[in-house]
Design a protein around this motif. Structure first.
Motif, mmCIF file in Angstrom:
data_model
loop_
_atom_site.group_PDB
_atom_site.id
_atom_site.type_symbol
_atom_site.label_atom_id
_atom_site.label_comp_id
_atom_site.label_asym_id
_atom_site.label_seq_id
_atom_site.Cartn_x
_atom_site.Cartn_y
_atom_site.Cartn_z
ATOM 1 N N SER A 1 -2.007 5.503 4.077
ATOM 2 C CA SER A 1 -2.281 5.094 2.699
ATOM 3 C C SER A 1 -2.696 6.282 1.841
ATOM 4 C CB SER A 1 -3.387 4.031 2.675
ATOM 5 O OG SER A 1 -3.849 3.807 1.365
ATOM 6 N N THR A 2 -2.131 6.369 0.656
ATOM 7 C CA THR A 2 -2.470 7.458 -0.262
ATOM 8 C C THR A 2 -3.855 7.270 -0.877
ATOM 9 O OG1 THR A 2 -1.415 6.317 -2.125
ATOM 10 C CG2 THR A 2 -0.043 7.860 -0.861
ATOM 11 N N THR A 3 -4.427 6.082 -0.761
ATOM 12 C CA THR A 3 -5.737 5.816 -1.355
ATOM 13 C C THR A 3 -6.858 5.719 -0.320
ATOM 14 O OG1 THR A 3 -5.191 3.452 -1.375
ATOM 15 C CG2 THR A 3 -4.800 4.691 -3.400
ATOM 16 N N SER A 4 -6.645 4.922 0.735
ATOM 17 C CA SER A 4 -7.698 4.714 1.732
ATOM 18 C C SER A 4 -7.570 5.645 2.935
ATOM 19 C CB SER A 4 -7.673 3.265 2.233
ATOM 20 O OG SER A 4 -6.482 3.011 2.964
ATOM 21 N N PHE A 5 -6.404 6.281 3.102
ATOM 22 C CA PHE A 5 -6.086 7.136 4.253
ATOM 23 C C PHE A 5 -6.027 6.349 5.572
ATOM 24 C CE2 PHE A 5 -7.587 10.208 1.149
ATOM 25 C CZ PHE A 5 -6.594 11.165 1.219
ATOM 26 N N LEU A 6 -5.938 5.035 5.497
ATOM 27 C CA LEU A 6 -5.761 4.234 6.704
ATOM 28 C C LEU A 6 -4.318 4.325 7.179
ATOM 29 C CD1 LEU A 6 -7.752 1.000 5.749
ATOM 30 C CD2 LEU A 6 -8.453 2.787 7.349
ATOM 31 N N GLN A 7 -4.131 4.296 8.479
ATOM 32 C CA GLN A 7 -2.784 4.251 9.048
ATOM 33 C C GLN A 7 -2.261 2.826 8.910
ATOM 34 O OE1 GLN A 7 -2.819 5.796 13.060
ATOM 35 N NE2 GLN A 7 -3.800 7.704 12.452
ATOM 36 N N ARG A 8 -1.160 2.654 8.176
ATOM 37 C CA ARG A 8 -0.613 1.334 7.931
ATOM 38 C C ARG A 8 0.527 0.998 8.889
ATOM 39 N NH1 ARG A 8 -2.018 -1.543 3.991
ATOM 40 N NH2 ARG A 8 -1.764 -2.948 5.761
ATOM 41 N N ARG A 9 1.147 2.019 9.437
ATOM 42 C CA ARG A 9 2.240 1.829 10.404
ATOM 43 C C ARG A 9 2.388 3.129 11.187
ATOM 44 N NH1 ARG A 9 7.322 -1.163 10.643
ATOM 45 N NH2 ARG A 9 8.960 0.087 11.620
ATOM 46 N N ASP B 1 0.849 -1.196 0.000
ATOM 47 C CA ASP B 1 0.000 0.000 0.000
ATOM 48 C C ASP B 1 0.885 1.247 0.000
ATOM 49 O OD1 ASP B 1 -2.097 1.756 0.243
ATOM 50 O OD2 ASP B 1 -2.958 0.831 2.037
ATOM 51 N N ASN B 2 0.886 2.007 -1.103
ATOM 52 C CA ASN B 2 1.680 3.229 -1.155
ATOM 53 C C ASN B 2 1.200 4.201 -0.087
ATOM 54 O OD1 ASN B 2 3.720 4.929 -2.357
ATOM 55 N ND2 ASN B 2 2.050 6.187 -3.137
ATOM 56 N N SER B 3 2.124 4.727 0.711
ATOM 57 C CA SER B 3 1.745 5.517 1.892
ATOM 58 C C SER B 3 2.576 6.781 2.029
ATOM 59 C CB SER B 3 1.913 4.664 3.167
ATOM 60 O OG SER B 3 1.158 3.479 3.090
ATOM 61 N N TYR B 4 1.911 7.855 2.473
ATOM 62 C CA TYR B 4 2.625 9.055 2.889
ATOM 63 C C TYR B 4 3.350 8.757 4.202
ATOM 64 C CZ TYR B 4 -0.785 11.487 -0.146
ATOM 65 O OH TYR B 4 -1.570 11.888 -1.187
ATOM 66 N N ILE B 5 4.546 9.308 4.368
ATOM 67 C CA ILE B 5 5.232 9.265 5.666
ATOM 68 C C ILE B 5 5.123 10.669 6.255
ATOM 69 C CG2 ILE B 5 7.341 8.753 6.918
ATOM 70 C CD1 ILE B 5 8.294 7.173 4.472
ATOM 71 N N ILE B 6 4.484 10.774 7.407
ATOM 72 C CA ILE B 6 4.243 12.073 8.023
ATOM 73 C C ILE B 6 4.783 12.078 9.444
ATOM 74 C CG2 ILE B 6 2.446 13.673 8.842
ATOM 75 C CD1 ILE B 6 0.738 12.817 6.493
ATOM 76 N N ASP B 7 5.589 13.077 9.765
ATOM 77 C CA ASP B 7 6.057 13.269 11.133
ATOM 78 C C ASP B 7 5.109 14.219 11.849
ATOM 79 O OD1 ASP B 7 8.179 11.582 10.956
ATOM 80 O OD2 ASP B 7 9.715 13.138 10.822
ATOM 81 N N ALA B 8 4.596 13.775 12.981
ATOM 82 C CA ALA B 8 3.750 14.614 13.832
ATOM 83 C C ALA B 8 4.566 14.966 15.076
ATOM 84 C CB ALA B 8 2.485 13.861 14.219
#
Length: 259
Positions: free
Chosen positions: A180-188, A155-162
């Protein structure tokens, strides 16, 4: 001199325009990161939610399981009820805005959860009181920045630092999210302390449709420094965006709930 001055003015003008352009891009990236995190948070819990789940606490030499039901409304109200095993049945945790309590039926006592207890284990698991009850707002209490993209479980995912805002009432100083760039689910999700050291990693899997939306039905919280230890959280049922009154989230209800 006039030609040189003209060239210098032109040079500094170009530098200024480039700097302004970079600032605009940076602002857009921040806004985009905030929007992604907000959409991810909304995808997971909606305006209200109800779920039935099993928690498996796994240790190198033993495993313990419990089942539970949970209700949420917005970011300020949540209630978790343990339904099994028998020795823990009826135990409940409640959050109302900034206050939290545990109900222990075996001693018929309500225990208030102080802010200093948010980082403590919930029911002996690798999830904290903050993870399961308080659920500090990853949207409100943190500043966000996109730092890249990566594939997680296909699942292609954005990596975001909060990064925690100054004086924000949160457990983690930094949270790194793969969304996830498609579902917006947190994958990790990786959780870091105030020394920027990794403490826990949350891995999600088994994406299914529950309650009319796609959810990661299995989550595993894995401590960084405890080999062979993890806690799995498996969701079996879920409903979203239904009417539920604020009065449901009360100490009286917490003590009265039954399986």
């Amino acid at each position: 001199m006039n030609k040189i001055s003209g060239k210098m003015v032109h040079f500094f003008t170009c530098v200024l325009l480039l700097t302004l352009a970079q600032l605009v891009i940076a602002d857009e990236r921040v806004l985009e990161a905030q929007d992604i995190v907000r959409q991810s948070d909304k995808q997971m819990r909606g305006e209200s939610s109800y779920s039935v789940a099993t928690m498996n606490i796994i240790r190198p030499d033993w495993t313990r399981s419990m089942t539970m039901k949970s209700w949420t409304k917005g970011q300020d109200l949540s209630l978790v009820l343990v339904t099994a095993p028998a020795k823990d049945k009826g135990s409940a945790s409640l959050k109302r805005f900034k206050e939290m309590w545990n109900w222990i039926p075996s001693i018929e006592r309500v225990i208030k959860i102080a802010p200093s207890m948010l980082s403590q284990s919930w029911m002996g698991s690798d999830f904290t009181n903050d993870d399961l009850i308080n659920q500090s707002s990853i949207v409100v209490d943190y500043d966000h920045q996109i730092v890249g993209q990566e594939t997680v479980d296909g699942d292609n995912s954005y990596i975001i630092d909060a990064l925690a805002k100054p004086d924000a009432p949160v457990v983690w100083n930094k949270v790194r999210l793969w969304i996830s760039t498609t579902s917006f689910l947190q994958r990790r999700v990786e959780f870091y302390d105030e020394f920027d050291e990794l403490v826990n990693t949350l891995e999600t899997s088994e994406i299914k449709s529950l309650g009319g939306r796609m959810l990661a039905t299995k989550m595993a919280m894995i401590p960084a420094d405890k080999p062979g230890q993890r806690t799995e959280f498996i969701t079996h049922e879920a409903q979203f965006n239904f009417a539920i009154d604020d009065s449901f989230f009360s100490q009286q209800q917490m003590k009265a709930l039954r399986d």
